[in-house]
Write a protein that holds these residues in place. Structure first.
Motif, PDB file in Angstrom:
ATOM      1  N   MET A   1       1.043  -1.218  -0.082  1.00 45.65           N
ATOM      2  CA  MET A   1      -0.057   0.143   0.633  1.00 45.65           C
ATOM      3  C   MET A   1       0.775   1.607   0.366  1.00 45.65           C
ATOM      4  SD  MET A   1      -3.117   1.338   2.731  1.00 45.65           S
ATOM      5  CE  MET A   1      -4.334   0.011   1.719  1.00 45.65           C
ATOM      6  N   ILE A   2      -0.054   1.873  -1.103  1.00 40.45           N
ATOM      7  CA  ILE A   2       1.412   3.585  -1.017  1.00 40.45           C
ATOM      8  C   ILE A   2       0.910   4.290  -0.059  1.00 40.45           C
ATOM      9  CG2 ILE A   2       1.176   5.467  -2.006  1.00 40.45           C
ATOM     10  CD1 ILE A   2       1.121   4.134  -4.772  1.00 40.45           C
ATOM     11  N   PHE A   3       1.901   5.276   1.151  1.00 42.63           N
ATOM     12  CA  PHE A   3       2.019   5.942   2.434  1.00 42.63           C
ATOM     13  C   PHE A   3       2.603   7.295   1.834  1.00 42.63           C
ATOM     14  CE2 PHE A   3       1.648   1.657   3.928  1.00 42.63           C
ATOM     15  CZ  PHE A   3       0.203   2.339   4.920  1.00 42.63           C
TER      16      PHE A   3
ATOM     17  N   ALA B   1       6.401   6.169  -5.632  1.00 47.45           N
ATOM     18  CA  ALA B   1       5.476   6.979  -6.913  1.00 47.45           C
ATOM     19  C   ALA B   1       5.932   8.314  -6.922  1.00 47.45           C
ATOM     20  CB  ALA B   1       3.525   7.041  -5.490  1.00 47.45           C
ATOM     21  N   PHE B   2       5.950   9.407  -5.763  1.00 52.84           N
ATOM     22  CA  PHE B   2       6.828  10.468  -6.172  1.00 52.84           C
ATOM     23  C   PHE B   2       6.714  10.843  -4.318  1.00 52.84           C
ATOM     24  CE2 PHE B   2       2.015  11.293  -4.264  1.00 52.84           C
ATOM     25  CZ  PHE B   2       2.335  11.942  -3.919  1.00 52.84           C
ATOM     26  N   ALA B   3       8.131  11.971  -3.903  1.00 52.88           N
ATOM     27  CA  ALA B   3       8.709  12.450  -3.135  1.00 52.88           C
ATOM     28  C   ALA B   3       9.384  13.853  -4.249  1.00 52.88           C
ATOM     29  CB  ALA B   3      10.075  11.957  -2.964  1.00 52.88           C
ATOM     30  N   GLY B   4       9.085  15.009  -3.128  1.00 54.13           N
ATOM     31  CA  GLY B   4      10.261  16.335  -3.109  1.00 54.13           C
ATOM     32  C   GLY B   4       9.910  17.489  -1.887  1.00 54.13           C
TER      33      GLY B   4
ATOM     34  N   SER C   1       8.551  18.277   3.906  1.00 51.51           N
ATOM     35  CA  SER C   1       8.996  16.765   2.420  1.00 51.51           C
ATOM     36  C   SER C   1       7.034  16.552   2.109  1.00 51.51           C
ATOM     37  CB  SER C   1       9.494  16.569   2.468  1.00 51.51           C
ATOM     38  OG  SER C   1      10.915  16.598   3.203  1.00 51.51           O
ATOM     39  N   LEU C   2       7.325  16.125   1.249  1.00 50.14           N
ATOM     40  CA  LEU C   2       5.998  15.141   0.650  1.00 50.14           C
ATOM     41  C   LEU C   2       6.552  13.924  -0.127  1.00 50.14           C
ATOM     42  CD1 LEU C   2       2.311  14.848   0.563  1.00 50.14           C
ATOM     43  CD2 LEU C   2       3.122  16.623  -1.510  1.00 50.14           C
ATOM     44  N   LEU C   3       6.151  12.909   0.613  1.00 56.27           N
ATOM     45  CA  LEU C   3       6.931  11.809  -0.206  1.00 56.27           C
ATOM     46  C   LEU C   3       5.324  10.798  -0.621  1.00 56.27           C
ATOM     47  CD1 LEU C   3       8.858  12.286   2.526  1.00 56.27           C
ATOM     48  CD2 LEU C   3      10.225  10.484   0.107  1.00 56.27           C
ATOM     49  N   ALA C   4       6.029   9.312  -1.296  1.00 53.95           N
ATOM     50  CA  ALA C   4       4.881   8.564  -1.603  1.00 53.95           C
ATOM     51  C   ALA C   4       5.309   7.083  -1.354  1.00 53.95           C
ATOM     52  CB  ALA C   4       3.543   9.169  -1.982  1.00 53.95           C
ATOM     53  N   ILE C   5       5.043   6.079  -0.805  1.00 56.52           N
ATOM     54  CA  ILE C   5       5.918   5.930  -1.515  1.00 56.52           C
ATOM     55  C   ILE C   5       5.141   4.343  -0.506  1.00 56.52           C
ATOM     56  CG2 ILE C   5       8.252   4.328  -0.371  1.00 56.52           C
ATOM     57  CD1 ILE C   5       8.632   6.631   0.346  1.00 56.52           C
ATOM     58  N   ASP C   6       5.388   3.394  -1.200  1.00 58.26           N
ATOM     59  CA  ASP C   6       4.596   1.968  -1.371  1.00 58.26           C
ATOM     60  C   ASP C   6       5.973   1.180   0.103  1.00 58.26           C
ATOM     61  OD1 ASP C   6       3.434  -0.465  -1.469  1.00 58.26           O
ATOM     62  OD2 ASP C   6       4.290  -1.652  -3.192  1.00 58.26           O
ATOM     63  N   PHE C   7       4.660   0.506   1.243  1.00 57.01           N
ATOM     64  CA  PHE C   7       5.409   0.311   2.312  1.00 57.01           C
ATOM     65  C   PHE C   7       4.230  -1.810   2.925  1.00 57.01           C
ATOM     66  CE2 PHE C   7       7.598   3.872   3.186  1.00 57.01           C
ATOM     67  CZ  PHE C   7       8.899   2.605   2.961  1.00 57.01           C
ATOM     68  N   ASP C   8       4.975  -2.770   3.374  1.00 55.52           N
ATOM     69  CA  ASP C   8       3.864  -3.848   3.425  1.00 55.52           C
ATOM     70  C   ASP C   8       2.864  -3.278   4.751  1.00 55.52           C
ATOM     71  OD1 ASP C   8       5.155  -5.035   1.292  1.00 55.52           O
ATOM     72  OD2 ASP C   8       6.397  -6.471   3.342  1.00 55.52           O
ATOM     73  N   SER C   9       3.209  -2.221   5.140  1.00 58.11           N
ATOM     74  CA  SER C   9       2.096  -2.204   6.184  1.00 58.11           C
ATOM     75  C   SER C   9       2.800  -0.582   6.995  1.00 58.11           C
ATOM     76  CB  SER C   9       2.503  -2.958   7.395  1.00 58.11           C
ATOM     77  OG  SER C   9       3.638  -3.377   7.858  1.00 58.11           O
ATOM     78  N   ARG C  10       1.155   0.212   7.735  1.00 58.94           N
ATOM     79  CA  ARG C  10       1.454   0.884   8.417  1.00 58.94           C
ATOM     80  C   ARG C  10       3.318   1.767   9.395  1.00 58.94           C
ATOM     81  NH1 ARG C  10      -0.359   6.017   9.400  1.00 58.94           N
ATOM     82  NH2 ARG C  10      -2.366   5.238   7.967  1.00 58.94           N
TER      83      ARG C  10
END
Length: 101
Positions: A1-3, A36-39, A52-61
């Motif tokens: 899931m993307i967080f 997905a994106f970051a910056g 900062s704003l980042l969107a990253i896929d992780f297995d869990s929260r």
């Protein structure tokens, strides 16, 4: 899931951000394939970094929160506030998208 990580710097922390940025970028590179994106979040002048704003896929929260806890900017105490939210990307990325100049 993307967080999505929404992270706002403490006031007057530009020097700290600059000092820790190489370590931060190395840490980000380790998850680049899942990003997905970051910056940086910017002031209206388009130059002053505010967070900062980042969107990253992780297995869990728990995995996302553990990653953030060990991220260099977090460890250095840069952020005044942070939030981690689950995210679903419903719109495909624009190919060749370039920021406004």
């Amino acid at each position: 899931m993307i967080f999505v990580f929404h992270l706002l710097d403490k006031p007057d922390s530009a020097a700290l951000r600059t000092a820790v940025r190489p370590e931060h970028k190395a840490c980000i590179a380790q998850v680049a394939e899942r990003m997905a994106f970051a910056g940086p979040l910017l002031a209206d002048d388009g130059k002053t970094m505010l967070g900062s704003l980042l969107a990253i896929d992780f297995d869990s929260r728990a995995a996302a929160e553990a990653w953030q806890a060990n991220e260099p900017f977090t460890r250095a105490g840069l952020y005044a506030s942070s939030s981690v939210l689950a995210f679903t990307n419903l719109w495909p990325q624009k190919v060749g998208f370039a920021p406004a100049e």
